[in-house]
Design an enzyme around this catalytic site. Structure first.
Site, mmCIF file in Angstrom:
data_model
loop_
_atom_site.group_PDB
_atom_site.id
_atom_site.type_symbol
_atom_site.label_atom_id
_atom_site.label_comp_id
_atom_site.label_asym_id
_atom_site.label_seq_id
_atom_site.Cartn_x
_atom_site.Cartn_y
_atom_site.Cartn_z
ATOM 1 N N ARG A 93 0.830 -1.216 0.000
ATOM 2 C CA ARG A 93 0.000 0.000 0.000
ATOM 3 C C ARG A 93 0.860 1.259 0.000
ATOM 4 O O ARG A 93 0.549 2.247 -0.674
ATOM 5 C CB ARG A 93 -0.926 -0.008 1.217
ATOM 6 C CG ARG A 93 -1.908 1.140 1.211
ATOM 7 C CD ARG A 93 -3.036 0.895 2.201
ATOM 8 N NE ARG A 93 -4.061 1.912 2.076
ATOM 9 C CZ ARG A 93 -4.416 2.738 3.063
ATOM 10 N NH1 ARG A 93 -3.836 2.646 4.245
ATOM 11 N NH2 ARG A 93 -5.340 3.633 2.859
ATOM 12 N N HIS A 145 -6.134 -5.738 -2.749
ATOM 13 C CA HIS A 145 -6.970 -5.893 -1.553
ATOM 14 C C HIS A 145 -7.241 -7.367 -1.246
ATOM 15 O O HIS A 145 -8.105 -7.679 -0.456
ATOM 16 C CB HIS A 145 -8.273 -5.112 -1.706
ATOM 17 C CG HIS A 145 -8.088 -3.630 -1.610
ATOM 18 N ND1 HIS A 145 -9.105 -2.723 -1.793
ATOM 19 C CD2 HIS A 145 -6.980 -2.878 -1.333
ATOM 20 C CE1 HIS A 145 -8.639 -1.487 -1.648
ATOM 21 N NE2 HIS A 145 -7.346 -1.555 -1.380
ATOM 22 N N HIS A 202 0.576 4.363 -2.668
ATOM 23 C CA HIS A 202 0.311 5.736 -2.248
ATOM 24 C C HIS A 202 1.466 6.662 -2.616
ATOM 25 O O HIS A 202 1.266 7.775 -3.078
ATOM 26 C CB HIS A 202 0.064 5.799 -0.731
ATOM 27 C CG HIS A 202 -1.315 5.407 -0.353
ATOM 28 N ND1 HIS A 202 -2.032 6.056 0.612
ATOM 29 C CD2 HIS A 202 -2.125 4.425 -0.824
ATOM 30 C CE1 HIS A 202 -3.236 5.496 0.725
ATOM 31 N NE2 HIS A 202 -3.311 4.505 -0.121
ATOM 32 N N ASN A 238 -3.428 9.710 4.492
ATOM 33 C CA ASN A 238 -2.325 8.798 4.760
ATOM 34 C C ASN A 238 -2.328 8.286 6.189
ATOM 35 O O ASN A 238 -1.505 7.457 6.537
ATOM 36 C CB ASN A 238 -0.997 9.545 4.534
ATOM 37 C CG ASN A 238 -0.253 8.970 3.358
ATOM 38 O OD1 ASN A 238 -0.692 7.997 2.768
ATOM 39 N ND2 ASN A 238 0.876 9.569 3.054
HETATM 40 C C1 HEM Z 1 -9.001 1.352 -6.318
HETATM 41 C C2 HEM Z 1 -8.957 2.285 -5.403
HETATM 42 C C3 HEM Z 1 -8.501 2.024 -4.001
HETATM 43 C C4 HEM Z 1 -9.146 2.446 -2.888
HETATM 44 C C5 HEM Z 1 -10.408 3.264 -2.835
HETATM 45 C C6 HEM Z 1 -8.405 1.958 -1.756
HETATM 46 C C7 HEM Z 1 -8.738 2.196 -0.441
HETATM 47 C C8 HEM Z 1 -8.203 1.521 0.624
HETATM 48 C C9 HEM Z 1 -8.666 1.643 1.982
HETATM 49 C C10 HEM Z 1 -9.775 2.551 2.459
HETATM 50 C C11 HEM Z 1 -7.935 0.785 2.733
HETATM 51 C C12 HEM Z 1 -8.069 0.542 4.231
HETATM 52 C C13 HEM Z 1 -7.163 1.441 4.988
HETATM 53 C C14 HEM Z 1 -7.384 1.304 6.447
HETATM 54 O O1 HEM Z 1 -8.516 1.443 6.902
HETATM 55 O O2 HEM Z 1 -6.409 1.066 7.156
HETATM 56 C C15 HEM Z 1 -7.009 0.140 1.864
HETATM 57 C C16 HEM Z 1 -6.092 -0.795 2.248
HETATM 58 C C17 HEM Z 1 -5.153 -1.341 1.415
HETATM 59 N N1 HEM Z 1 -4.937 -1.003 0.097
HETATM 60 FE FE1 HEM Z 1 -6.158 0.084 -1.053
HETATM 61 N N2 HEM Z 1 -7.332 1.254 -2.206
HETATM 62 C C18 HEM Z 1 -7.339 1.280 -3.560
HETATM 63 C C19 HEM Z 1 -6.395 0.728 -4.403
HETATM 64 C C20 HEM Z 1 -5.272 0.073 -3.954
HETATM 65 C C21 HEM Z 1 -4.161 -0.300 -4.788
HETATM 66 C C22 HEM Z 1 -4.039 0.019 -6.262
HETATM 67 C C23 HEM Z 1 -3.274 -0.950 -3.989
HETATM 68 C C24 HEM Z 1 -1.931 -1.529 -4.336
HETATM 69 C C25 HEM Z 1 -1.551 -1.910 -5.523
HETATM 70 C C26 HEM Z 1 -3.850 -1.010 -2.673
HETATM 71 C C27 HEM Z 1 -3.308 -1.656 -1.597
HETATM 72 C C28 HEM Z 1 -3.885 -1.738 -0.358
HETATM 73 C C29 HEM Z 1 -3.445 -2.651 0.683
HETATM 74 C C30 HEM Z 1 -2.348 -3.690 0.547
HETATM 75 C C31 HEM Z 1 -4.233 -2.380 1.812
HETATM 76 C C32 HEM Z 1 -4.121 -3.026 3.193
HETATM 77 C C33 HEM Z 1 -3.232 -2.145 4.038
HETATM 78 C C34 HEM Z 1 -2.865 -2.714 5.386
HETATM 79 O O3 HEM Z 1 -3.341 -3.779 5.778
HETATM 80 O O4 HEM Z 1 -2.035 -2.084 6.057
HETATM 81 N N3 HEM Z 1 -5.043 -0.357 -2.681
HETATM 82 N N4 HEM Z 1 -7.173 0.617 0.570
HETATM 83 C C1 NAG Z 2 2.455 5.900 9.357
HETATM 84 C C2 NAG Z 2 2.435 7.362 9.453
HETATM 85 O O1 NAG Z 2 3.423 8.016 9.392
HETATM 86 N N1 NAG Z 2 1.232 7.896 9.590
HETATM 87 C C3 NAG Z 2 1.038 9.307 9.765
HETATM 88 C C4 NAG Z 2 -0.062 9.805 8.845
HETATM 89 O O2 NAG Z 2 -0.446 11.108 9.177
HETATM 90 C C5 NAG Z 2 -0.782 11.349 10.529
HETATM 91 C C6 NAG Z 2 -1.136 12.798 10.676
HETATM 92 O O3 NAG Z 2 -2.199 13.118 9.866
HETATM 93 C C7 NAG Z 2 0.368 10.990 11.460
HETATM 94 O O4 NAG Z 2 -0.019 11.179 12.807
HETATM 95 C C8 NAG Z 2 0.739 9.552 11.238
HETATM 96 O O5 NAG Z 2 1.869 9.245 12.018
#
Ligand code: HEM
Ligand code: NAG
Ligand code: NAG
Ligand code: NAG
Length: 329
Positions: free
Chosen positions: A62, A193, A66, A93
């Site tokens: 992720r 995802h 980003h 972020n």
């Molecule tokens: C298509 C549009 C996308 C949206 C709207 C989106 C949105 C999100 C959201 C809301 C989360 C949850 C974050 C949280 O609550 O902690 C998430 C997690 C994640 N996203 Fe996306 N994402 C998108 C595309 C992508 C893409 C293109 C990738 C990588 C190629 C990606 C990789 C990930 C991964 C690996 C997680 C899990 C993160 C974790 O467990 O720390 N996402 N995404």
């Molecule tokens: C992992 C990380 O650095 N997250 C930062 C994202 O932004 C907030 C502030 O908006 C920080 O508090 C987090 O540490």
């Protein structure tokens, strides 16, 4: 005549510059003589970190996405500023897991021991992403290298440039199209995802406030899944509670994400809409039926992520530490 020659020179210069910015400077053997074991060193560091916590896998993937979406694949997302207005400080972020940052920092430390001063943090992040994908059962692929680290990291550049969890397909396309991704790229990349977590707040409206109607649940949810989610994420749930994005194989990089969508097990609106919208549905069905096809499309698309606005020695540097610029700005 003189003027026309001038125009010609300008055009040639433009061509030279545009070929750099589209990432043609990258090559898979970029560090062959300066850091021949680079991939091994990075993957060993990723492996070690995964052994401590499986969150490493989604966190790194992720972070790479980003970072690349905002000012290109240049490790600008890793910069930490005392003023707290770098990319990582943006509200979008907030949920980037710290383990992604930590993985790159640790890998950089190991890389510096073996080959000091030559490998960018942007390349380490690109490699770490491919290691994480491979180590969780996803495709193995060659990473193009030669990125420099960026000199700009601003929270203000993030807002509006990342896709949101409530986006419909038109909004998703708008964000991805801006960077030259096709619909197939968009669907394949969403397949990331298949691993990782998501906080309850990101989809609470689908459970309790669908379309702004208090108490309504999104009918595109599988009812059984919606009930499970209501138990995991009650209305008074704490902000730190998260669930798996792929409820069945949450730490395996596979194509189950797509079969989930067909069954109504997509967690976010932006996930489920890939199936409910008839424009992307055939792609979801294709990837659900054929994991090889998903992997092939994903490798193409993640390669495009890694070549977004690549920096060169002219507009970047090789950072000594991934979290700060070499020179105080
Ligand atoms: C298509 C549009 C996308 C949206 C709207 C989106 C949105 C999100 C959201 C809301 C989360 C949850 C974050 C949280 O609550 O902690 C998430 C997690 C994640 N996203 Fe996306 N994402 C998108 C595309 C992508 C893409 C293109 C990738 C990588 C190629 C990606 C990789 C990930 C991964 C690996 C997680 C899990 C993160 C974790 O467990 O720390 N996402 N995404
Ligand atoms: C992992 C990380 O650095 N997250 C930062 C994202 O932004 C907030 C502030 O908006 C920080 O508090 C987090 O540490
Ligand atoms: C993984 O962690 C265990 C302890 O939890 C340790 O014994 C083992 O050596 C570690 N393996 C790797 C590859 O780091
Ligand atoms: C699955 O996709 C791969 C790669 O595109 C292709 O070679 C293969 O023929 C497909 N398999 C089936 C059963 O369609």
């Amino acid at each position: 005549m003189e003027a026309r020659r001038g125009t010609l020179i300008i055009i040639l210069v433009l061509i030279a510059f545009s070929s750099v910015s589209t990432g043609e400077a990258l090559s898979s053997d970029y560090y062959q003589s300066t850091c021949p074991n680079l991939r091994q060193i990075v993957c060993d560091a990723v492996k070690k970190k995964i052994n401590e916590t499986a969150v490493t896998i989604p966190a790194v993937i992720r972070l790479f996405f980003h970072d690349a979406m905002i000012t290109g694949a240049d490790a600008s997302a890793l910069i930490a500023l005392p003023t707290e207005d770098a990319e990582k400080d943006s509200s979008d972020n907030k949920s980037l897991a710290g383990d992604g940052f930590d993985t790159v920092i640790r890998a950089k430390k190991e890389v510096e021991k073996a080959c000091p001063g030559v490998v960018s943090c942007a390349d380490i992040l690109a490699l770490a992403t491919s290691c994480a994908i491979e180590l969780s059962g996803g495709p193995s692929y060659t990473v193009e290298l030669g990125r420099y680290d960026g000199l700009i990291s601003k929270a203000s550049l993030v807002d509006g440039n990342l896709p949101g969890p409530n986006f419909d397909l038109d909004k998703l396309i708008a964000v991805f199209d801006k960077h030259g991704f096709t619909l197939v790229d968009l669907v394949a990349l969403s397949g990331a995802h298949t691993v990782g977590f998501c906080h309850c707040s990101r989809f609470a409206d689908r459970l309790y406030n669908y379309n702004g109607q208090l108490g309504a649940t999104d009918p595109t949810f599988n009812p059984e899944f919606a009930n499970q989610l209501k138990q995991a994420c009650p209305t008074n749930v704490g902000p730190t509670i998260a669930v798996n994005l792929d409820p069945f194989t949450p730490i395996t990089f596979d194509n189950l994400y797509f079969s989930n969508l067909i069954k109504g097990y997509g967690l976010l609106t932006s996930d489920e809409v890939l199936y409910t919208d008839t424009r992307s549905r055939p792609i979801v069905q294709w990837f659900a039926a054929n994991q090889t096809a998903f992997f092939e499309a994903f490798v193409v698309a993640i390669g495009k992520v890694g070549s977004l606005d690549v920096k060169t020695s002219a507009d970047g540097e090789i950072r000594k530490e991934c979290t700060s610029y070499n020179k105080k700005q």
